[in-house]
Design an enzyme around this catalytic site. Structure first.
Site, PDB file in Angstrom:
ATOM      1  N   GLY A  55       3.543   0.852   3.142  1.00 23.02           N
ATOM      2  CA  GLY A  55       3.957  -0.410   3.739  1.00 23.02           C
ATOM      3  C   GLY A  55       3.733  -1.607   2.833  1.00 23.02           C
ATOM      4  N   THR A  56       4.343  -2.718   3.251  1.00 23.17           N
ATOM      5  CA  THR A  56       4.110  -3.984   2.556  1.00 23.17           C
ATOM      6  C   THR A  56       3.563  -4.958   3.587  1.00 23.17           C
ATOM      7  OG1 THR A  56       6.010  -3.483   1.180  1.00 23.17           O
ATOM      8  CG2 THR A  56       5.216  -5.738   1.118  1.00 23.17           C
ATOM      9  N   ASP A  99      -9.143   6.366   7.757  1.00 23.53           N
ATOM     10  CA  ASP A  99      -8.755   5.752   6.481  1.00 23.53           C
ATOM     11  C   ASP A  99      -9.741   4.647   6.088  1.00 23.53           C
ATOM     12  OD1 ASP A  99      -7.217   5.562   4.231  1.00 23.53           O
ATOM     13  OD2 ASP A  99      -5.566   4.471   5.166  1.00 23.53           O
ATOM     14  N   GLY A 123       0.827  -1.205   0.000  1.00 22.86           N
ATOM     15  CA  GLY A 123       0.000   0.000   0.000  1.00 22.86           C
ATOM     16  C   GLY A 123       0.853   1.243   0.000  1.00 22.86           C
ATOM     17  N   ASN A 124       0.246   2.310   0.400  1.00 25.78           N
ATOM     18  CA  ASN A 124       0.915   3.590   0.430  1.00 25.78           C
ATOM     19  C   ASN A 124       1.815   3.652   1.660  1.00 25.78           C
ATOM     20  OD1 ASN A 124       1.526   6.239  -0.138  1.00 25.78           O
ATOM     21  ND2 ASN A 124      -0.276   7.029   0.940  1.00 25.78           N
TER      22      ASN A 124
END
Ligand code: ATP
Ligand code: MG
Length: 437
Positions: A177-178, A282, A174-175
């Site tokens: 992180g993995t 979010d 994602g924006n």
């Protein structure tokens, strides 16, 4: 026979074990990272937490011939651990995986059935319960005298260290992180571990860890269970429950009877967070997770301002699910989460994002009237739910209790997890057949 030798005492300092508490309601497996720190009373407190209706004053373990030996003191506990470490060694020498240490609580009266659904001991959010010094790494080298709350937490979730995690596959990126699917060797469970590289000072790291502490208190079936977080060099790893259905962004055009049950869970999850004075910040389909048991849980809510800020400094991203007032930089609150619920569910129903993309996307959310559904494809209740959530004026959107009272939510608030479960299983099947899973 009990053997108290030096090697087994040394092992107690360094080797983690799994204790299996045998209760009438089932087995409770718990990882204990540093058995040398265990004392009899704390273990008793943890057992009583699992069997609250019973009067537990002692527990037993079995020796090699199956005779039960009672433990009533710290001395006897040490003897039990020493015996267990010897047995473990023998099993290893014989090429076997060591069994957990089984203990049998001695109850004064028959306990009632509790925790029939799983092995995880429930630590309810309780302000009187001292859960505030929960950073796992601080546990490793502390004094012998551990508070029972701390111990309960170790017994509950297992302390998770970087070296005990086996990464299996990447689940997504994602924006910032993995996310990886991983296996926690001590806790013997599958995890989702989000790894975020952050170049920040140790001070900031500490601040983030302390801000994340509230996650230990989150206890709702609609919120992803948080196990642990730790920094290794310049990366933070956040370990949570793994959801085998993944996130909703990959499910297209969800039928209304399924979407209704999902909406109920999302609204309940948000209501829970709001009751703890946490804004999600979010809400979007990729932060709504499902599993084959039909559970729906929220993840990635912004409990740590420092973490949110640090990620924002490294990664510039736009969030198309943000409410107009947030995009305009105004003050925002619960109502901004409600907007995001509206736009997310509109997307999940339509199978596509409801605003034209990419075309100056964010500005059109501020300037234009909210999108409307095509006529005749969705129920009146659902369309009304979305319209209410996506009112341009924040105050006109439903407040938390109005959300729960909305006819669309009431209609599907029937606790029927089967509907979601069957739908998740079918979609996974289809994806597997197409070679996507
Ligand atoms: P953003 O970073 O903008 O929030 P995102 O939510 O898609 O976007 P991540 O939060 O990094 O990004 O998650 C990446 C993917 O990992 C998700 O889309 C989801 O499919 C998967 N994922 C995240 N958490 C879990 C979990 N607990 N169980 C199973 N899959 C997960
Ligand atoms: Mg996410």
């Amino acid at each position: 026979m009990l053997i108290l030798d030096l090697n087994s005492l040394r092992a107690m300092d360094t080797e983690a074990i799994v204790i299996r508490i045998k209760t009438p309601a089932g087995d409770m497996d718990s990882a204990v990272d540093c058995p040398a720190l265990l004392n009899f009373n704390d273990l008793l407190v943890a057992i009583r937490d699992v069997m609250p209706e019973a009067t537990v004053t002692a527990f037993e373990y079995e020796d090699e011939v199956g005779d039960r030996i009672t433990v009533r003191s710290d001395e006897e506990l040490k003897a039990m651990l020493s015996y267990y470490f010897n047995t473990m060694n023998e099993q290893r020498i014989n090429g076997l995986l060591p069994d957990p240490l089984q203990i049998f609580p001695r109850a004064g009266k028959t306990p009632g059935i509790r925790n029939i659904h799983g092995l995880k001991v429930n630590t309810r959010p309780n302000p009187a319960n001292d859960c505030t010094h929960a950073i796992p790494d601080s546990m490793a080298n502390n004094s012998l005298k551990k508070s029972s709350a701390e111990l309960k937490r170790i017994l509950t979730n297992g302390q998770i260290n970087a070296q005990d995690i086996h990464y299996q596959e990447q689940l997504g990126h994602g924006n910032g992180g993995t996310v990886y699917k991983a296996y926690h060797l001590l806790g013997k469970r599958v995890l989702a571990v989000k790894v975020i590289p952050l170049d920040i000072t140790v001070e900031l790291q500490k601040q983030i860890m302390s801000e994340l502490e509230i996650l230990y208190k989150c206890d709702s079936p609609y919120i992803i269970t948080f196990f642990s977080a730790f920094f290794v060099e310049n990366r933070i790893s956040i370990c949570t429950e793994f959801m085998d259905g993944g996130s909703l962004d990959v499910y297209k055009r969800i039928p209304e009877h399924v979407l209704g049950r999902i909406a109920v869970a999302v609204v309940k999850g948000l209501t829970y967070l709001w009751s703890l004075k946490i804004l999600h910040r979010d809400v979007k389909p990729s932060n709504m997770l499902v599993n084959t048991r039909g559970q729906v849980k929220l993840c990635d809510f912004g409990v740590s301002t420092q973490l949110v800020n640090s990620i924002a400094k490294t990664y510039v991203g736009t969030n198309a699910y943000m409410a107009p007032e947030r995009i305009s930089g105004e003050q925002y609150g619960i109502h901004a989460d409600v907007w995001s619920v509206g736009i997310s569910f509109m997307e999940l129903a339509l199978g596509m994002f409801p605003y034209p993309q990419p075309l100056q996307l964010l500005q059109c959310i501020v300037d234009e009237d909210p999108p409307v559904f095509p006529v005749g494809q969705f129920s009146e209740k659902f369309v009304n739910f979305i319209t209410q959530c996506m009112r341009r004026q924040p105050k006109e959107r439903p407040a938390p209790n109005n959300l729960m009272d909305h006819s669309f939510i009431i209609q599907f608030n029937d606790g029927n997890a089967e509907v979601v479960s069957m739908w998740v299983c079918r979609c996974l099947e289809e994806r597997r057949a197409q070679g996507h899973v």
